[in-house]
Design a protein around this motif. Structure first.
Motif, PDB file in Angstrom:
ATOM      1  N   ILE A 217       0.859  -1.189   0.000  1.00  0.00           N
ATOM      2  CA  ILE A 217       0.000   0.000   0.000  1.00  0.00           C
ATOM      3  C   ILE A 217       0.894   1.237   0.000  1.00  0.00           C
ATOM      4  O   ILE A 217       1.912   1.274   0.705  1.00  0.00           O
ATOM      5  CB  ILE A 217      -0.926   0.013   1.237  1.00  0.00           C
TER       6      ILE A 217
ATOM      7  N   ILE B 108      -2.713   0.373  -4.263  1.00  0.00           N
ATOM      8  CA  ILE B 108      -2.457  -0.981  -3.759  1.00  0.00           C
ATOM      9  C   ILE B 108      -1.919  -1.806  -4.923  1.00  0.00           C
ATOM     10  O   ILE B 108      -2.535  -1.853  -5.992  1.00  0.00           O
ATOM     11  CB  ILE B 108      -3.729  -1.655  -3.214  1.00  0.00           C
TER      12      ILE B 108
ATOM     13  N   VAL C  92      -1.035 -10.072  -0.428  1.00  0.00           N
ATOM     14  CA  VAL C  92      -1.246 -11.473  -0.096  1.00  0.00           C
ATOM     15  C   VAL C  92      -2.674 -11.729   0.397  1.00  0.00           C
ATOM     16  O   VAL C  92      -2.970 -12.802   0.887  1.00  0.00           O
ATOM     17  CB  VAL C  92      -0.238 -11.970   0.951  1.00  0.00           C
TER      18      VAL C  92
ATOM     19  N   GLY D 242      -5.905  -9.328   4.654  1.00  0.00           N
ATOM     20  CA  GLY D 242      -6.988  -8.603   5.296  1.00  0.00           C
ATOM     21  C   GLY D 242      -6.569  -7.781   6.497  1.00  0.00           C
ATOM     22  O   GLY D 242      -7.410  -7.211   7.177  1.00  0.00           O
TER      23      GLY D 242
END
Ligand code: SF4
Ligand code: SF4
Lengths: 163, 360
Positions: A96, A117, A123, A126
């Protein structure tokens, strides 16, 4: 776990072979029966295979499935994100990239001028969603077909993410 | 003269086209059968005008793809031998079918026609000779590619095939002793007899262990899983690693043709070939004295049909084995071949000869 000593019948091999053939043959005939019944219109409920015919048929996602990110918006359509860099810090893949700008409203203080992003690196853990104090980033779009012809195209910008 | 020539050519074409088509169908069957066994659907996308026919067109699509691909010959390899190898493989696999009978002797146009391409009196030796010559294809392919992996694959292939060919030879001897002939047609005809008046004298009844050993060695001959060490597509890579386009396709075809060959041999030697239990020249004669009379033509047709059904069943069975068992390690393969299958086949041979001698 060490390897277990094989018993005499197992070492004979031939009995185990027939057991294996019995198992796979069982599957073959069971599934064949179900396929035939479906083809003949006798029993439409039982399927002979667990396959989803992907582009036409889609597997329903669980509500907590992590799909492509999106940035949520305020009522006036501007991003909720306050460019606090929490997600950028927590991201284990360092994918990010945020550039903060001054927000006219002193209660909000900052907003992201850039929010990229790199989905080619992400990956899909979350963590960014977990870390966000503003509920500004979510992974609930249900979009899983993320593909591009170059690595550059895999980087999603704020305009893409706000949609 | 003309008619006999036509008949001969007709038989050759019938067998050749039949085998090649069955091989093509087997490629489709392998995909579909493995899919059904593993709760999947299998290749079903190839279509003509939206008509899919359960993926049968996949065979067509595959062959078009094979022909259209680049045919690569390794620059340091031997171009001539590299091209020759797949043809050697496919050729020797195909001509083996010449001696295998697919029906009884029929009377047509005032002639006796044996339903097989050539009725050799050493038929079985001929089939095994062609099977052994198939090794040349494997060795040549490994050698001419000038690639160490391919070379090792070829070596593995040849040693495996040699080892199991010996077993095949010894298991067959038992059958030959009982039916006292080398001609496959005579062997099949002898299997029409009944033991004690009600059990068909099929090879599997008189040589059950021989049948099992022959199946094991036969699967090893086809170089398919669980004996696919010569190829090992997924990791150890084998003798045809340097092949592409239709030359690779020929090797793949050879595998399927060999599967059919083994299926036909098992049928012919152990499961009565074209025989149907209790079916004589003029109809069924069941043990209880019950008879159903049939015309000679329908009996011949039924016999050819029974041969085809049996071969098809064994093709299915070999595919079932191929998709069930994991691969052997190489030392296990050799141990199985030399320390288990071969000695058992020798013992089986001794027991058979003793029985034949005592019961005479
Ligand atoms: S899902 Fe994980 S890897 Fe992807 S952007 Fe969020 S924190 Fe980074
Ligand atoms: S954590 Fe949330 S508010 Fe903070 S920068 Fe990331 S998206 Fe924006």
């Amino acid at each position: 776990m060490g390897s277990r000593e094989l018993s005499f019948t197992e070492r004979l091999y031939i009995i185990e072979v027939f057991k294996g053939l019995w198992l796979t043959g069982h599957h073959f005939f069971g599934n064949m029966k179900r396929h035939l019944a479906r083809q003949l219109g006798l029993n439409r409920l039982k399927k002979g295979a667990v396959t989803f015919q992907y582009p036409e048929e889609r597997r329903p996602f669980s509500p907590r499935y992590r799909s492509r990110h999106r940035l949520t918006k305020r009522d006036n359509g501007s991003p909720r994100c306050v460019a606090c860099m929490m997600c950028e810090t927590v991201c284990p893949a360092h994918c990010i990239y945020i550039v903060a700008g001054e927000h006219p409203d002193p209660n909000i203080e900052k907003f992201p001028v850039r929010f990229d992003i790199d989905l080619g690196v992400c990956v899909f853990c979350g963590f960014c969603v977990e870390a966000c104090p503003e509920d500004a980033i979510r992974m609930d779009t249900g979009i899983v077909e993320i593909a591009a012809y170059s690595r550059k195209e895999m980087i999603y910008h704020i305009e893409d993410l706000l949609q | 003269m003309m008619t006999s020539l036509t008949i001969e050519v007709g038989k050759v074409l019938l067998v050749l086209i039949g085998v090649l088509n069955l091989a093509a169908v087997l490629t489709w069957m392998e995909r579909k059968q493995s899919a059904v066994m593993q709760d999947r659907i299998g290749a079903n996308r190839a279509s003509i005008l939206g008509f899919r026919a359960f993926g049968l067109f996949q065979v067509l699509a595959d062959s078009i793809k094979m022909f259209a691909k680049e045919d690569f010959v390794p620059p340091m390899g031997n171009r001539f031998l590299h091209t020759l190898a797949p043809f050697v493989s496919a050729f020797f696999a195909l001509i083996g079918f010449a001696a295998i009978p697919f029906g009884n002797v029929i009377h047509l146009f005032g002639k006796d026609i044996s339903l097989q391409v050539i009725d050799l009196n050493v038929g079985i030796l001929y089939v095994f000779a062609t099977m052994s010559l198939g090794i040349y294809g494997v060795v040549l392919a490994g050698w001419s590619s000038n690639n160490n992996y391919a070379f090792l694959g070829g070596m593995r292939g040849s040693s495996q095939m040699f080892s199991y060919e010996i077993t095949i030879g010894t298991t067959i001897l038992g059958v030959l002793m009982i039916f006292e002939s080398l001609s496959l047609q005579t062997i099949v005809q002898a299997q029409g007899e009944l033991l004690w008046g009600f059990i068909p004298k099929w090879g599997v009844v008189v040589q059950p262990i021989g049948c099992l050993l022959f199946l094991v060695a036969g699967i090893a001959e086809t170089k398919r899983v669980p004996f696919d060490l010569p190829e090992g597509e997924s990791e150890i890579i084998g003798y045809f690693v340097e092949y592409s386009s239709m030359k690779f396709g020929l090797f793949m075809l050879t595998d399927f043709v060999e599967t059919i060959l083994i299926a036909s041999l098992v049928t012919t030697l152990f499961f009565g070939g074209w025989q149907i239990p209790y079916l004589m020249r003029d109809g069924f004669h069941f043990p209880g004295g019950f008879t159903v009379s049939l015309s000679g033509t329908s009996v011949s047709l039924l016999q050819v049909l029974s041969y085809c059904v049996k071969v098809f069943f064994f093709c299915w069975f070999l595919l079932l084995v191929r998709w069930t068992l994991p691969r052997f390690r190489y030392d296990q393969l050799m141990r199985l071949g030399w320390k288990m299958v071969f000695p058992i086949s020798i013992l089986n041979l001794l027991a058979t000869s003793l029985l034949v001698l005592l019961l005479r």
